[in-house]
Design an enzyme around this catalytic site. Sequence first.
Site, PDB file in Angstrom:
ATOM      1  N   GLY A 235      -2.255  17.057   8.042  1.00  0.00           N
ATOM      2  CA  GLY A 235      -1.219  17.885   8.637  1.00  0.00           C
ATOM      3  C   GLY A 235       0.183  17.430   8.288  1.00  0.00           C
ATOM      4  O   GLY A 235       0.399  16.646   7.378  1.00  0.00           O
ATOM      5  N   ASN A 236       1.173  17.962   9.033  1.00  0.00           N
ATOM      6  CA  ASN A 236       2.600  17.737   8.738  1.00  0.00           C
ATOM      7  C   ASN A 236       2.853  18.073   7.268  1.00  0.00           C
ATOM      8  O   ASN A 236       3.368  17.265   6.500  1.00  0.00           O
ATOM      9  CB  ASN A 236       3.003  16.301   9.062  1.00  0.00           C
ATOM     10  CG  ASN A 236       4.506  16.102   9.040  1.00  0.00           C
ATOM     11  OD1 ASN A 236       5.270  17.021   9.326  1.00  0.00           O
ATOM     12  ND2 ASN A 236       4.942  14.908   8.683  1.00  0.00           N
TER      13      ASN A 236
ATOM     14  N   SER B  88       5.432  20.660   0.509  1.00  0.00           N
ATOM     15  CA  SER B  88       5.073  21.422  -0.691  1.00  0.00           C
ATOM     16  C   SER B  88       4.054  20.692  -1.565  1.00  0.00           C
ATOM     17  O   SER B  88       3.359  21.317  -2.355  1.00  0.00           O
ATOM     18  CB  SER B  88       6.325  21.761  -1.496  1.00  0.00           C
ATOM     19  OG  SER B  88       7.054  20.606  -1.837  1.00  0.00           O
TER      20      SER B  88
ATOM     21  N   HIS C 105       1.363  19.228  -0.373  1.00  0.00           N
ATOM     22  CA  HIS C 105       0.075  19.703   0.139  1.00  0.00           C
ATOM     23  C   HIS C 105      -0.205  21.129  -0.343  1.00  0.00           C
ATOM     24  O   HIS C 105      -1.336  21.452  -0.723  1.00  0.00           O
ATOM     25  CB  HIS C 105       0.067  19.696   1.673  1.00  0.00           C
ATOM     26  CG  HIS C 105       0.162  18.335   2.290  1.00  0.00           C
ATOM     27  ND1 HIS C 105       1.300  17.877   2.900  1.00  0.00           N
ATOM     28  CD2 HIS C 105      -0.744  17.332   2.392  1.00  0.00           C
ATOM     29  CE1 HIS C 105       1.091  16.653   3.361  1.00  0.00           C
ATOM     30  NE2 HIS C 105      -0.145  16.304   3.060  1.00  0.00           N
TER      31      HIS C 105
ATOM     32  N   GLN D  96      -8.725   5.370   9.545  1.00  0.00           N
ATOM     33  CA  GLN D  96      -7.979   4.850   8.405  1.00  0.00           C
ATOM     34  C   GLN D  96      -6.644   4.230   8.799  1.00  0.00           C
ATOM     35  O   GLN D  96      -5.887   3.793   7.939  1.00  0.00           O
ATOM     36  CB  GLN D  96      -7.764   5.933   7.352  1.00  0.00           C
ATOM     37  CG  GLN D  96      -6.813   7.045   7.731  1.00  0.00           C
ATOM     38  CD  GLN D  96      -6.860   8.179   6.715  1.00  0.00           C
ATOM     39  OE1 GLN D  96      -7.861   8.890   6.587  1.00  0.00           O
ATOM     40  NE2 GLN D  96      -5.773   8.360   5.981  1.00  0.00           N
TER      41      GLN D  96
ATOM     42  N   LYS E 118      -0.418  11.251  -5.780  1.00  0.00           N
ATOM     43  CA  LYS E 118       0.487  10.272  -5.176  1.00  0.00           C
ATOM     44  C   LYS E 118      -0.321   9.115  -4.593  1.00  0.00           C
ATOM     45  O   LYS E 118       0.066   7.956  -4.700  1.00  0.00           O
ATOM     46  CB  LYS E 118       1.340  10.904  -4.078  1.00  0.00           C
ATOM     47  CG  LYS E 118       2.291   9.899  -3.404  1.00  0.00           C
ATOM     48  CD  LYS E 118       3.070  10.530  -2.281  1.00  0.00           C
ATOM     49  CE  LYS E 118       2.213  10.798  -1.066  1.00  0.00           C
ATOM     50  NZ  LYS E 118       1.828   9.529  -0.367  1.00  0.00           N
ATOM     51  N   ASP E 119      -1.462   9.442  -4.000  1.00  0.00           N
ATOM     52  CA  ASP E 119      -2.384   8.432  -3.484  1.00  0.00           C
ATOM     53  C   ASP E 119      -3.412   8.121  -4.569  1.00  0.00           C
ATOM     54  O   ASP E 119      -4.596   8.454  -4.442  1.00  0.00           O
ATOM     55  CB  ASP E 119      -3.053   8.932  -2.210  1.00  0.00           C
ATOM     56  CG  ASP E 119      -2.063   9.223  -1.104  1.00  0.00           C
ATOM     57  OD1 ASP E 119      -1.584   8.269  -0.486  1.00  0.00           O
ATOM     58  OD2 ASP E 119      -1.742  10.407  -0.892  1.00  0.00           O
TER      59      ASP E 119
ATOM     60  N   VAL F 161       4.105  15.870  -6.381  1.00  0.00           N
ATOM     61  CA  VAL F 161       5.307  16.704  -6.246  1.00  0.00           C
ATOM     62  C   VAL F 161       6.437  15.814  -5.762  1.00  0.00           C
ATOM     63  O   VAL F 161       6.253  14.997  -4.851  1.00  0.00           O
ATOM     64  CB  VAL F 161       5.067  17.871  -5.269  1.00  0.00           C
ATOM     65  CG1 VAL F 161       6.336  18.699  -5.082  1.00  0.00           C
ATOM     66  CG2 VAL F 161       3.925  18.755  -5.777  1.00  0.00           C
TER      67      VAL F 161
ATOM     68  N   ARG G 174       5.478  10.807   5.481  1.00  0.00           N
ATOM     69  CA  ARG G 174       6.232   9.695   6.059  1.00  0.00           C
ATOM     70  C   ARG G 174       7.694   9.658   5.603  1.00  0.00           C
ATOM     71  O   ARG G 174       8.480   8.853   6.103  1.00  0.00           O
ATOM     72  CB  ARG G 174       5.534   8.367   5.744  1.00  0.00           C
ATOM     73  CG  ARG G 174       4.229   8.183   6.519  1.00  0.00           C
ATOM     74  CD  ARG G 174       3.631   6.801   6.325  1.00  0.00           C
ATOM     75  NE  ARG G 174       2.503   6.563   7.207  1.00  0.00           N
ATOM     76  CZ  ARG G 174       1.241   6.860   6.931  1.00  0.00           C
ATOM     77  NH1 ARG G 174       0.961   7.430   5.780  1.00  0.00           N
ATOM     78  NH2 ARG G 174       0.283   6.609   7.791  1.00  0.00           N
TER      79      ARG G 174
END
Length: 287
Positions: free
Chosen positions: A31-32, A35, A37, A61, A151-152, A178, A189
Amino acid sequence: MKTTNEIIEVRKQVKAWRKEGLTVAFVPTMGNLHSGHISLITEALQHADRIVASIFVNPMQFGANEDIDSYPRTMQADQEKLAAAGTDLLFTPTSDIIYPKGTDKQSYIEVPNVSEGYCGESRPGHFRGVATVVCKLFNIVQPDVACFGLKDYQQVQVIQTMVEDLSMPIKIIPVATVREASGLALSSRNGYLTEEEKKIAPALSQNIHWLAEKIQHDTDFIGLAKQAASFIDNAGLKTDYIHICHAQTLQPASEDDTELVILAAAHCGKARLIDNLQVHLNKPLTS
């Protein structure tokens, strides 16, 4: 877009799509949404007929001193973004639905090697929690493909390895990071950053790119990474780690490797930023 927190409803809908001969893509999130996502949904639409997304802030996690209680929850805005992007079904389970016995009694998935070091060292147990919840969500949704953001990078490698090792019939599709105009990788974050911190946060990506240029001509991977860490710290961040690794195994890079990835993490105020850059060397370097 249909929204449900019921496992049985997800399975019922996916089964109905299967009867129609339709393929299913899955995008798990916490969530949160930003762009980055939504780019996963856009990519998923290129690979399947129907799109399932999930929003679940996974307690397994998060470490003891991490920010799960303060992690932003923006469900209504997230639903609007997912619907506008073309999502067909949103799964929004509670922790009791995912872990009815509690996280301490839950069976778990451990992925060796690629989950060790880097974020795995800085956040003990993190990738066990990631692999466990992704495995469970895969079993609920049973998608043909699943999209994850690069990114991860270490997380993508953990999930890809789990899928291969456990013979899951799911194609993992990595999706490019992105970024903001400054080069800062989009992250939920980033909302923790003050205006002043947003000005210095791009130093992480800037120094990763500096390092990528240097390693095209220099084999001192450890020394160069230390220099980059110093530059990051001097910019006002606090380096967690920065390493040059083999792109698939995530082991420290050797002079014979040509497919590399630079993995980095740094603290900027309350935010812990992670970033990476894949690097192709034109030819193996020799000292």
